[in-house]
Write an enzyme that holds these catalytic residues in place. Structure first.
Site, PDB file in Angstrom:
ATOM      1  N   HIS A 150       0.834  -1.209   0.000  1.00  0.00           N
ATOM      2  CA  HIS A 150       0.000   0.000   0.000  1.00  0.00           C
ATOM      3  C   HIS A 150       0.864   1.253   0.000  1.00  0.00           C
ATOM      4  O   HIS A 150       0.518   2.249  -0.621  1.00  0.00           O
ATOM      5  CB  HIS A 150      -0.923   0.006   1.227  1.00  0.00           C
ATOM      6  CG  HIS A 150      -2.021  -1.009   1.130  1.00  0.00           C
ATOM      7  ND1 HIS A 150      -3.334  -0.680   0.916  1.00  0.00           N
ATOM      8  CD2 HIS A 150      -1.982  -2.367   1.179  1.00  0.00           C
ATOM      9  CE1 HIS A 150      -4.067  -1.773   0.839  1.00  0.00           C
ATOM     10  NE2 HIS A 150      -3.264  -2.818   1.011  1.00  0.00           N
ATOM     11  N   ASP A 245      -6.127   5.950   1.120  1.00  0.00           N
ATOM     12  CA  ASP A 245      -6.091   4.545   0.717  1.00  0.00           C
ATOM     13  C   ASP A 245      -7.496   3.956   0.873  1.00  0.00           C
ATOM     14  O   ASP A 245      -8.251   4.365   1.770  1.00  0.00           O
ATOM     15  CB  ASP A 245      -5.114   3.806   1.646  1.00  0.00           C
ATOM     16  CG  ASP A 245      -4.846   2.399   1.197  1.00  0.00           C
ATOM     17  OD1 ASP A 245      -3.869   2.194   0.462  1.00  0.00           O
ATOM     18  OD2 ASP A 245      -5.607   1.487   1.584  1.00  0.00           O
ATOM     19  N   VAL A 479      15.005  -6.468  -1.002  1.00  0.00           N
ATOM     20  CA  VAL A 479      15.705  -6.236  -2.273  1.00  0.00           C
ATOM     21  C   VAL A 479      14.938  -5.174  -3.051  1.00  0.00           C
ATOM     22  O   VAL A 479      13.752  -4.940  -2.787  1.00  0.00           O
ATOM     23  CB  VAL A 479      15.769  -7.527  -3.123  1.00  0.00           C
ATOM     24  CG1 VAL A 479      16.562  -8.613  -2.422  1.00  0.00           C
ATOM     25  CG2 VAL A 479      14.354  -8.025  -3.472  1.00  0.00           C
ATOM     26  N   GLN A 481      13.114  -4.967  -5.704  1.00  0.00           N
ATOM     27  CA  GLN A 481      12.518  -5.945  -6.617  1.00  0.00           C
ATOM     28  C   GLN A 481      12.289  -5.370  -8.012  1.00  0.00           C
ATOM     29  O   GLN A 481      12.523  -6.043  -9.020  1.00  0.00           O
ATOM     30  CB  GLN A 481      11.185  -6.442  -6.036  1.00  0.00           C
ATOM     31  CG  GLN A 481      10.435  -7.358  -6.978  1.00  0.00           C
ATOM     32  CD  GLN A 481       9.254  -8.014  -6.317  1.00  0.00           C
ATOM     33  OE1 GLN A 481       9.414  -8.833  -5.420  1.00  0.00           O
ATOM     34  NE2 GLN A 481       8.065  -7.665  -6.756  1.00  0.00           N
ATOM     35  N   HIS A 496       3.413 -14.289  -6.000  1.00  0.00           N
ATOM     36  CA  HIS A 496       2.118 -14.461  -5.333  1.00  0.00           C
ATOM     37  C   HIS A 496       1.044 -13.629  -6.038  1.00  0.00           C
ATOM     38  O   HIS A 496      -0.107 -13.685  -5.681  1.00  0.00           O
ATOM     39  CB  HIS A 496       2.237 -14.051  -3.870  1.00  0.00           C
ATOM     40  CG  HIS A 496       2.426 -12.572  -3.676  1.00  0.00           C
ATOM     41  ND1 HIS A 496       3.344 -11.840  -4.388  1.00  0.00           N
ATOM     42  CD2 HIS A 496       1.810 -11.676  -2.862  1.00  0.00           C
ATOM     43  CE1 HIS A 496       3.295 -10.571  -4.024  1.00  0.00           C
ATOM     44  NE2 HIS A 496       2.376 -10.451  -3.091  1.00  0.00           N
ATOM     45  N   TRP A 499      -0.389  -6.964  -6.625  1.00  0.00           N
ATOM     46  CA  TRP A 499      -0.545  -6.109  -7.803  1.00  0.00           C
ATOM     47  C   TRP A 499       0.716  -5.322  -8.138  1.00  0.00           C
ATOM     48  O   TRP A 499       1.057  -5.126  -9.301  1.00  0.00           O
ATOM     49  CB  TRP A 499      -1.741  -5.175  -7.641  1.00  0.00           C
ATOM     50  CG  TRP A 499      -2.043  -4.435  -8.907  1.00  0.00           C
ATOM     51  CD1 TRP A 499      -1.970  -3.093  -9.125  1.00  0.00           C
ATOM     52  CD2 TRP A 499      -2.448  -5.009 -10.162  1.00  0.00           C
ATOM     53  NE1 TRP A 499      -2.307  -2.794 -10.425  1.00  0.00           N
ATOM     54  CE2 TRP A 499      -2.602  -3.964 -11.088  1.00  0.00           C
ATOM     55  CE3 TRP A 499      -2.684  -6.321 -10.596  1.00  0.00           C
ATOM     56  CZ2 TRP A 499      -2.984  -4.171 -12.406  1.00  0.00           C
ATOM     57  CZ3 TRP A 499      -3.063  -6.528 -11.917  1.00  0.00           C
ATOM     58  CH2 TRP A 499      -3.210  -5.460 -12.796  1.00  0.00           C
ATOM     59  N   ASN A 500       1.445  -4.867  -7.116  1.00  0.00           N
ATOM     60  CA  ASN A 500       2.672  -4.115  -7.403  1.00  0.00           C
ATOM     61  C   ASN A 500       3.690  -5.008  -8.102  1.00  0.00           C
ATOM     62  O   ASN A 500       4.397  -4.565  -9.005  1.00  0.00           O
ATOM     63  CB  ASN A 500       3.288  -3.571  -6.114  1.00  0.00           C
ATOM     64  CG  ASN A 500       2.405  -2.530  -5.481  1.00  0.00           C
ATOM     65  OD1 ASN A 500       2.277  -1.432  -5.983  1.00  0.00           O
ATOM     66  ND2 ASN A 500       1.775  -2.903  -4.364  1.00  0.00           N
ATOM     67  N   SER A 501       3.750  -6.259  -7.665  1.00  0.00           N
ATOM     68  CA  SER A 501       4.681  -7.196  -8.296  1.00  0.00           C
ATOM     69  C   SER A 501       4.276  -7.439  -9.743  1.00  0.00           C
ATOM     70  O   SER A 501       5.110  -7.450 -10.646  1.00  0.00           O
ATOM     71  CB  SER A 501       4.708  -8.523  -7.532  1.00  0.00           C
ATOM     72  OG  SER A 501       5.177  -8.313  -6.221  1.00  0.00           O
ATOM     73  N   GLY A 517      -5.796 -12.167  -0.022  1.00  0.00           N
ATOM     74  CA  GLY A 517      -6.117 -10.801  -0.443  1.00  0.00           C
ATOM     75  C   GLY A 517      -6.627 -10.750  -1.877  1.00  0.00           C
ATOM     76  O   GLY A 517      -7.442 -11.576  -2.299  1.00  0.00           O
TER      77      GLY A 517
HETATM   78  N1  UDP Z   1       9.168  -5.497  -2.398  1.00  0.00           N
HETATM   79  C1  UDP Z   1      10.483  -5.190  -2.673  1.00  0.00           C
HETATM   80  N2  UDP Z   1      11.455  -5.908  -2.030  1.00  0.00           N
HETATM   81  C2  UDP Z   1      11.188  -6.922  -1.165  1.00  0.00           C
HETATM   82  C3  UDP Z   1       9.845  -7.252  -0.922  1.00  0.00           C
HETATM   83  C4  UDP Z   1       8.844  -6.518  -1.556  1.00  0.00           C
HETATM   84  O1  UDP Z   1      10.787  -4.277  -3.451  1.00  0.00           O
HETATM   85  O2  UDP Z   1      12.138  -7.520  -0.630  1.00  0.00           O
HETATM   86  C5  UDP Z   1       8.117  -4.665  -3.020  1.00  0.00           C
HETATM   87  C6  UDP Z   1       7.598  -5.230  -4.321  1.00  0.00           C
HETATM   88  O3  UDP Z   1       8.385  -4.804  -5.406  1.00  0.00           O
HETATM   89  C7  UDP Z   1       6.213  -4.623  -4.361  1.00  0.00           C
HETATM   90  C8  UDP Z   1       5.810  -4.515  -2.906  1.00  0.00           C
HETATM   91  O4  UDP Z   1       6.990  -4.615  -2.151  1.00  0.00           O
HETATM   92  O5  UDP Z   1       6.286  -3.329  -4.934  1.00  0.00           O
HETATM   93  C9  UDP Z   1       4.867  -5.589  -2.467  1.00  0.00           C
HETATM   94  O6  UDP Z   1       3.623  -5.327  -3.026  1.00  0.00           O
HETATM   95  P1  UDP Z   1       2.739  -6.419  -3.754  1.00  0.00           P
HETATM   96  O7  UDP Z   1       1.462  -5.731  -4.140  1.00  0.00           O
HETATM   97  O8  UDP Z   1       3.477  -7.069  -4.840  1.00  0.00           O
HETATM   98  O9  UDP Z   1       2.490  -7.525  -2.657  1.00  0.00           O
HETATM   99  P2  UDP Z   1       1.983  -7.473  -1.130  1.00  0.00           P
HETATM  100  O10 UDP Z   1       3.231  -7.596  -0.312  1.00  0.00           O
HETATM  101  O11 UDP Z   1       1.247  -6.196  -0.917  1.00  0.00           O
HETATM  102  O12 UDP Z   1       1.123  -8.682  -1.040  1.00  0.00           O
END
Ligand code: UDP
Length: 550
Positions: A150, A245, A479, A481, A496, A499-501, A517
């Site tokens: 978020h 949000d 990391v 990512q 998983h 949405w951000n991934s 979720g």
């Molecule tokens: N993320 C990252 N490094 C990590 C773990 C997570 O950059 O070691 C970032 C990932 O790129 C994404 C966010 O954290 O932008 C996680 O959001 P996402 O919607 O993918 O999954 P959520 O954790 O909310 O289920």
């Protein structure tokens, strides 16, 4: 009174809680500091001090600093004053003003805005108008929620707006954060953009563990934020617009409506999920009207979007008594009153859902929906940055990737707060080992990173790290990512489907293994237009990947 009761029994273990509300000027402050110090020394009492920053004089600021440093147990309660054009008002009434001497603390604890008289509201609105005509600069206040999934989209929009300039930005910040990653990212944001105003917000006491034992700490933080949201009124008053949000929507939108501040929702998931949030309460109402005898929630046929089978819904929605479900239904009912939505998606990705929302097919009269994705990383938003250059270059993980052949590595990551059970970890490890593929696995063993004390070797089982040495790297560290996903060495992303991934994975084949979720809904978007099921997908991707690697 009820809150005080709660606080006495919950927070302070029966210890009384005294709140000091001092005024301004050293002559007023010093006696307060002395009295508070004496009480603190006496012990057996919780003390909080309402603090208005910046102070009028430097001396006051120094004394406040020294005071809180000396007595770290004292709770500092930051109070942001309502806008008050003292200079103009006193010039009119009294001639030249005595420097700032009449700062008025309007209310603490702030009442809900509704409890102000009509005259008070009118005067606040007049002050708002004065403020905007004096400053001439719009002021956007962000009220984010919790969890990196978020926060990151918020940080990206905040960074983009700050780079753009011509707007004052403030960010409501709750400290301490749930996770260390959130704290680090807040620190980074404020260091990188010193012009952004941090508005500290203190939550009301909430004994989450007793009320909701065993619940996800992030969900509980959302609940704590929602329960304290009525205190946001005075912070919001005077700003030009609020962006919040969806997890807080049902509490923040009414406050904004009441004080005539436009409120937009930055929706951090996909447009299809937004359509589900908006339509789910209508679906339940329809079930009620039909007195549906099925007993369950059933498939949700979102008008103009798609029918989401019950098994593909966020699974907590199947139980209407769950906290997550109650929050989602509340928010779903209220979001139709928002002034607009900013969604981290784009028209080419979700044309059907976006059109249905905008045409009012999902819910008639739905507010405007702006597709503003894919959001760009706030660590690479400068105009000089080269998008193609991975920002993680030089990190140990990136160095390891540098040594791998192009598109040879399976990148395995399940977001920031999706703990994988030890049993699943062993299964994934066995699969990765026997696949013979190169892999980079970002492993989170707990929901909150601060709780993660496990040793990798223990979690993964005897000898695993030795057996995969050279072709497999496992890390528990945070990391970058998004940067890693741009690395040429990465050939497949096992995700998983947070949405951000998903949005960051553009250009990398994605193997979706949806968890809780919104993940299942996101996975349906990933394969939108196709009728694959998960297993078909798995085999398609693995086949393609194996061909690419050979
Ligand atoms: N993320 C990252 N490094 C990590 C773990 C997570 O950059 O070691 C970032 C990932 O790129 C994404 C966010 O954290 O932008 C996680 O959001 P996402 O919607 O993918 O999954 P959520 O954790 O909310 O289920």
């Amino acid at each position: 009174m009820a809150l005080q009761e709660a606080q006495r029994s919950v927070d302070c273990g029966g210890v009384p809680h005294v709140m000091f509300i001092p005024s301004a000027g050293m002559g007023h402050l010093l006696p307060f500091f002395r009295m508070i110090a004496a009480l603190y020394g006496h012990g057996a009492v919780v003390i909080s001090v309402v603090t208005v920053l910046p102070t009028v004089s430097v001396t006051e600021a120094d004394h406040f600093d020294q005071f809180f440093e000396k007595f770290p147990g004292i709770r500092r309660v930051d109070l942001n004053l309502l806008p008050f054009d003292a200079a103009a008002e006193f010039l009119r009434r009294h001639g030249p003003p005595a420097e700032h001497s009449s700062i008025v603390i309007c209310h603490y604890p702030p009442p809900t805005y509704q409890s102000l008289t009509r005259a008070q509201r009118r005067s606040i609105m007049a002050l708002q108008e004065t403020q905007s005509s004096v400053d001439g600069v719009p002021h956007v206040m962000f009220i984010p929620s919790a969890g990196m999934g978020h926060l990151l989209p918020f940080f990206r929009v905040i960074a983009a707006l700050s780079y753009h300039g011509g707007v004052e930005v403030s960010v409501v910040t709750v400290l301490p954060t749930v996770s260390a990653a959130e704290a680090d990212h807040f620190t980074e944001l404020f260091a990188k953009f010193p012009g952004i105003r941090r508005v500290d917000f203190h939550l009301l006491p909430f004994d989450a563990a007793a009320e909701f034992p065993g619940h996800d700490p992030f969900l509980l933080r959302w609940e704590a934020l929602r329960r304290s949201a009525h205190l946001l009124g005075p912070l919001i008053t005077g700003v030009s617009a609020v962006i919040t949000d969806v997890t807080l929507a049902s509490h923040v939108i009414p406050i904004c409506k009441d004080i005539h501040v436009p409120c937009h929702v930055l929706f951090v998931s996909c447009a299809t999920m937004l359509s589900l949030v908006a339509y789910f309460p209508v679906h339940l109402d329809n079930n009620q009207k039909k007195k549906a005898a099925t007993g369950g929630v059933g498939d949700v046929d979102i008008p103009g979007v798609r029918c989401i089978a019950q098994s593909w819904l966020p699974q907590p929605l199947l139980d209407l008594e769950k906290l997550f479900t109650k929050q989602l239904i509340d928010n779903g009912r209220e979001i139709t009153k928002a002034d607009g939505f900013l969604v981290n998606t784009f028209d080419a990705l979700e044309p059907v859902a976006l059109a249905a929302l905008r045409d009012g097919k999902v819910v008639p009269g739905f507010p405007p929906v702006y597709a503003i994705g894919p959001l760009k990383s706030h660590t690479s938003s400068t105009s000089n940055d080269n998008d193609d250059k991975p920002a993680a270059a030089g990190s140990p993980v990136a160095c390891w990737l540098d040594e791998q052949p192009v598109k040879s590595v399976v990148y395995v990551a399940f977001g920031n707060r999706n703990a994988v059970t030890h049993e699943q970890i062993r299964e994934i490890a066995a699969g990765l080992e026997s696949s013979g593929c190169r892999f980079l696995w970002v492993l989170k063993t707990t929901t909150v990173d601060r709780d993660d004390a496990a040793e990798l070797a223990d979690v993964l089982g005897d000898g695993f790290l030795d057996r995969v040495q050279g072709r497999g790297l496992v890390t528990k560290a945070w990391v970058d990512q998004e940067a890693l996903l741009k690395h040429p060495g990465v050939g497949l992303f096992l995700s998983h489907s947070g949405w951000n991934s998903v949005t960051a994975a553009a250009g990398v084949p994605l193997l979706a293994w949806p968890g809780g979720g919104d993940h299942r809904v996101n996975a349906t978007v990933v394969v939108s237009g196709k009728s694959y099921n998960c297993l078909e997908l798995l085999s398609i991707f693995l086949k393609g990947f194996a061909n690419d690697c050979t």
